[in-house]
Design a protein around this motif. Structure first.
Motif, mmCIF file in Angstrom:
data_model
loop_
_atom_site.group_PDB
_atom_site.id
_atom_site.type_symbol
_atom_site.label_atom_id
_atom_site.label_comp_id
_atom_site.label_asym_id
_atom_site.label_seq_id
_atom_site.Cartn_x
_atom_site.Cartn_y
_atom_site.Cartn_z
ATOM 1 N N VAL A 6 0.807 -1.229 0.000
ATOM 2 C CA VAL A 6 0.000 0.000 0.000
ATOM 3 C C VAL A 6 0.838 1.277 0.000
ATOM 4 C CG1 VAL A 6 -2.115 -0.939 0.972
ATOM 5 C CG2 VAL A 6 -0.318 -0.199 2.511
ATOM 6 N N GLY A 7 2.129 1.140 0.196
ATOM 7 C CA GLY A 7 2.951 2.342 0.124
ATOM 8 C C GLY A 7 4.240 2.199 0.908
ATOM 9 N N LYS A 8 5.024 3.246 0.809
ATOM 10 C CA LYS A 8 6.304 3.263 1.524
ATOM 11 C C LYS A 8 6.086 3.904 2.897
ATOM 12 C CE LYS A 8 9.070 1.842 -1.834
ATOM 13 N NZ LYS A 8 9.844 0.599 -1.692
ATOM 14 N N ALA A 9 6.686 3.332 3.901
ATOM 15 C CA ALA A 9 6.535 3.867 5.266
ATOM 16 C C ALA A 9 7.031 5.310 5.335
ATOM 17 C CB ALA A 9 7.299 2.988 6.241
ATOM 18 N N SER A 10 8.060 5.609 4.558
ATOM 19 C CA SER A 10 8.632 6.964 4.591
ATOM 20 C C SER A 10 7.670 8.003 4.008
ATOM 21 C CB SER A 10 9.949 6.989 3.827
ATOM 22 O OG SER A 10 9.746 6.510 2.520
ATOM 23 N N GLU A 11 6.684 7.525 3.228
ATOM 24 C CA GLU A 11 5.714 8.463 2.633
ATOM 25 C C GLU A 11 4.631 8.870 3.638
ATOM 26 O OE1 GLU A 11 4.219 6.337 -0.710
ATOM 27 O OE2 GLU A 11 6.053 6.603 -1.881
ATOM 28 N N PHE A 12 4.528 8.117 4.727
ATOM 29 C CA PHE A 12 3.510 8.416 5.739
ATOM 30 C C PHE A 12 4.130 9.256 6.851
ATOM 31 C CE2 PHE A 12 1.574 4.715 3.810
ATOM 32 C CZ PHE A 12 0.215 4.898 3.976
ATOM 33 N N LYS A 13 3.613 10.441 7.044
ATOM 34 C CA LYS A 13 4.012 11.215 8.228
ATOM 35 C C LYS A 13 3.023 10.858 9.346
ATOM 36 C CE LYS A 13 3.995 15.331 6.307
ATOM 37 N NZ LYS A 13 3.431 15.774 5.316
ATOM 38 N N ARG A 17 -3.129 9.795 6.502
ATOM 39 C CA ARG A 17 -4.053 8.690 6.219
ATOM 40 C C ARG A 17 -4.023 8.379 4.735
ATOM 41 N NH1 ARG A 17 -9.495 11.057 8.490
ATOM 42 N NH2 ARG A 17 -8.247 12.947 8.521
ATOM 43 N N GLN A 18 -4.384 7.170 4.405
ATOM 44 C CA GLN A 18 -4.506 6.794 2.997
ATOM 45 C C GLN A 18 -5.705 5.870 2.855
ATOM 46 O OE1 GLN A 18 -0.849 6.316 0.716
ATOM 47 N NE2 GLN A 18 -1.586 4.288 0.212
ATOM 48 N N ILE A 19 -6.523 6.164 1.870
ATOM 49 C CA ILE A 19 -7.691 5.311 1.618
ATOM 50 C C ILE A 19 -7.400 4.508 0.359
ATOM 51 C CG2 ILE A 19 -10.213 5.265 1.333
ATOM 52 C CD1 ILE A 19 -9.334 6.706 3.915
ATOM 53 N N VAL A 20 -7.477 3.192 0.473
ATOM 54 C CA VAL A 20 -7.191 2.346 -0.691
ATOM 55 C C VAL A 20 -8.377 1.423 -0.965
ATOM 56 C CG1 VAL A 20 -4.694 2.343 -0.360
ATOM 57 C CG2 VAL A 20 -6.054 0.557 0.697
ATOM 58 N N ARG A 21 -8.458 1.021 -2.235
ATOM 59 C CA ARG A 21 -9.469 0.019 -2.597
ATOM 60 C C ARG A 21 -8.727 -1.250 -2.990
ATOM 61 N NH1 ARG A 21 -12.688 2.230 -6.841
ATOM 62 N NH2 ARG A 21 -14.159 3.068 -5.343
ATOM 63 N N ILE A 22 -9.080 -2.342 -2.334
ATOM 64 C CA ILE A 22 -8.490 -3.641 -2.664
ATOM 65 C C ILE A 22 -9.650 -4.567 -2.983
ATOM 66 C CG2 ILE A 22 -7.093 -5.564 -1.861
ATOM 67 C CD1 ILE A 22 -5.703 -3.596 0.051
ATOM 68 N N GLY A 23 -9.799 -4.883 -4.244
ATOM 69 C CA GLY A 23 -10.968 -5.661 -4.660
ATOM 70 C C GLY A 23 -12.226 -4.868 -4.368
ATOM 71 N N GLU A 24 -13.082 -5.437 -3.532
ATOM 72 C CA GLU A 24 -14.327 -4.743 -3.202
ATOM 73 C C GLU A 24 -14.242 -4.044 -1.849
ATOM 74 O OE1 GLU A 24 -17.444 -7.610 -3.513
ATOM 75 O OE2 GLU A 24 -17.433 -7.558 -5.702
ATOM 76 N N GLN A 25 -13.076 -4.097 -1.248
ATOM 77 C CA GLN A 25 -12.949 -3.503 0.087
ATOM 78 C C GLN A 25 -12.290 -2.129 0.013
ATOM 79 O OE1 GLN A 25 -11.321 -6.933 2.683
ATOM 80 N NE2 GLN A 25 -10.796 -7.404 0.591
ATOM 81 N N GLU A 26 -12.795 -1.217 0.816
ATOM 82 C CA GLU A 26 -12.164 0.094 0.958
ATOM 83 C C GLU A 26 -11.559 0.140 2.347
ATOM 84 O OE1 GLU A 26 -14.132 3.908 0.278
ATOM 85 O OE2 GLU A 26 -14.727 3.155 -1.681
ATOM 86 N N ILE A 27 -10.298 0.485 2.395
ATOM 87 C CA ILE A 27 -9.574 0.414 3.665
ATOM 88 C C ILE A 27 -8.891 1.747 3.948
ATOM 89 C CG2 ILE A 27 -7.742 -0.791 4.919
ATOM 90 C CD1 ILE A 27 -8.313 -3.205 3.054
ATOM 91 N N GLY A 28 -9.045 2.204 5.175
ATOM 92 C CA GLY A 28 -8.361 3.421 5.609
ATOM 93 C C GLY A 28 -7.127 3.032 6.409
ATOM 94 N N ILE A 29 -5.980 3.565 6.006
ATOM 95 C CA ILE A 29 -4.725 3.248 6.707
ATOM 96 C C ILE A 29 -4.246 4.505 7.419
ATOM 97 C CG2 ILE A 29 -2.331 2.496 6.403
ATOM 98 C CD1 ILE A 29 -3.702 1.228 3.686
ATOM 99 N N PHE A 30 -4.072 4.396 8.703
ATOM 100 C CA PHE A 30 -3.664 5.539 9.533
ATOM 101 C C PHE A 30 -2.241 5.326 10.022
ATOM 102 C CE2 PHE A 30 -8.208 5.125 9.984
ATOM 103 C CZ PHE A 30 -8.694 6.410 10.088
ATOM 104 N N LYS A 31 -1.518 6.416 10.152
ATOM 105 C CA LYS A 31 -0.259 6.342 10.906
ATOM 106 C C LYS A 31 -0.442 7.237 12.118
ATOM 107 C CE LYS A 31 4.702 6.450 10.755
ATOM 108 N NZ LYS A 31 5.902 6.922 10.060
ATOM 109 N N HIS A 32 -0.396 6.616 13.271
ATOM 110 C CA HIS A 32 -0.640 7.360 14.504
ATOM 111 C C HIS A 32 0.422 6.973 15.523
ATOM 112 C CE1 HIS A 32 -2.631 9.138 17.885
ATOM 113 N NE2 HIS A 32 -2.808 7.981 18.475
ATOM 114 N N GLU A 33 1.144 7.962 15.996
ATOM 115 C CA GLU A 33 2.220 7.761 16.966
ATOM 116 C C GLU A 33 3.186 6.668 16.512
ATOM 117 O OE1 GLU A 33 0.106 7.118 20.613
ATOM 118 O OE2 GLU A 33 -0.232 9.263 20.931
ATOM 119 N N GLY A 34 3.526 6.700 15.235
ATOM 120 C CA GLY A 34 4.517 5.776 14.687
ATOM 121 C C GLY A 34 3.993 4.399 14.337
ATOM 122 N N GLU A 35 2.736 4.121 14.660
ATOM 123 C CA GLU A 35 2.149 2.809 14.378
ATOM 124 C C GLU A 35 1.152 2.925 13.226
ATOM 125 O OE1 GLU A 35 2.569 -0.254 16.017
ATOM 126 O OE2 GLU A 35 4.273 0.697 17.019
#
Lengths: 120, 210
Positions: A6-13, A17-35
């Motif tokens: 879904v991406g490079k860790a260095s691209e996430f501050k 957040r990043q919203i991706v579509r994988i097949g029929e699923q929409e997923i929100g990916i958060f980076k919060h406090e390094g996790e």
């Protein structure tokens, strides 16, 4: 279930957040406090874009010993809010803040070096 | 009639040397058996295919079974004739099945307010933090009424002037936990202090749009 890049860790501050579509699923990916955290982007209320609203610290009311209020304060715990009707979810668990039985589908995140994968 | 001289070269061309004759004699039966085996495998495979098409139960002899299994094995074995096709087909289906990751949007973190504060603002922020801390401890009288009035008056003037000059910003930041009750009490107090009614406020807001 397969690992999806879904991406490079260095691209996430932190806070990004990043919203991706994988097949029929929409997923929100958060980076919060390094996790990284990943949740279904479909709100459990009416299917709104749950991961695209405000991120806001949890508000708690502090009480004195005699139960008089000292006002509302922000805690260090972060929540995210569905922009449609304000359903608020815990950033670390995906649980609805006022009813812990309601929970967004959580996806595991695997980090291999600088690459971030979501298992979906 | 042809002369014997003319026939002679033909005869030499047809007749082979003893060494080459021995070689061809040894190769011929090996080739024949390989061809026979391949043909048998094909026949077995065709029989099974025909039975499958007709939905009849497949009854094969032992030899046919061996040939069929060999044919199947050779078809999918590495380096076999059809292995290239099979691997290409499986790669194609795998590619079609693998879900594609499509990035719908990137939402950056809210930009931190790193605006440099002047000395007076820094003092103000530090003082506000002190007040909040005192309030959190329950010290309601941390600030005397006179001090509160002076501060409120100064803030009213500064905020009002900024708004009127076009430098508009919200009076409270998003991270301040001020309750609706706090706001209503303070607004009511300000209106009362300035001898204003709520309907006057509403009228003024509708005229000015501020």
């Amino acid at each position: 279930m397969a690992e999806q890049f879904v991406g490079k860790a260095s691209e996430f501050k932190d806070g990004d957040r990043q919203i991706v579509r994988i097949g029929e699923q929409e997923i929100g990916i958060f980076k919060h406090e390094g996790e990284f955290y990943a949740y279904s982007n479909f709100c459990l209320h009416q299917g709104g874009p749950a991961c695209e609203g405000l991120t806001i610290a949890r508000v708690e009311e502090r009480l004195r010993d005699d139960k008089t209020s000292m006002g509302l304060h922000f805690t260090n715990d972060m929540n995210f809010v569905c922009p449609w009707h304000g359903y608020e979810y815990d950033m670390k668990t995906g649980e609805h803040v006022s009813n812990r039985k309601i929970k967004l589908r959580k996806y595991n995140i695997v980090q291999k070096g600088n690459d971030v994968y979501v298992i979906a | 009639m042809s002369s014997p001289k003319a026939r002679a070269p033909k005869q030499t061309a047809k007749s082979a040397t003893p060494k080459s004759a021995a070689k061809t004699a040894a190769k011929a039966p090996a080739k024949k058996t390989a061809v026979k085996k391949a043909a048998a495998k094909k026949v077995a495979a065709k029989k099974v295919a025909a039975k499958r098409r007709s939905n009849e139960p497949v009854a094969l002899s032992g030899e046919d079974k061996v040939h069929f299994v060999k044919a199947i094995w050779e078809g999918v074995s590495k380096g076999g004739k059809d292995s290239g096709k099979a691997s290409a087909k499986s790669a194609k289906t795998a590619k079609a099945k693998a879900p594609q990751v499509e990035i719908l949007r990137r939402i950056p973190a809210a930009a931190p307010q790193n605006k440099k504060q002047n000395a007076l603002s820094q003092k103000g922020l530090a003082f506000a933090a002190e007040l909040e801390a005192a309030f959190a401890k329950g010290e309601l009288e941390a600030l005397s009424p006179e001090a509160t009035q002076a501060l409120m008056g100064a803030i009213c003037k500064i905020y009002g002037a900024n708004q009127e000059s076009g430098n508009k910003y919200p009076i409270l930041s998003g991270r301040m936990a001020v309750t609706g009750t706090d706001v209503m009490i303070t607004c009511g107090g300000l209106l009362k202090a300035a001898d204003l009614q709520v309907f006057e406020l509403g009228m003024w807001q509708s005229w000015t749009g501020i």
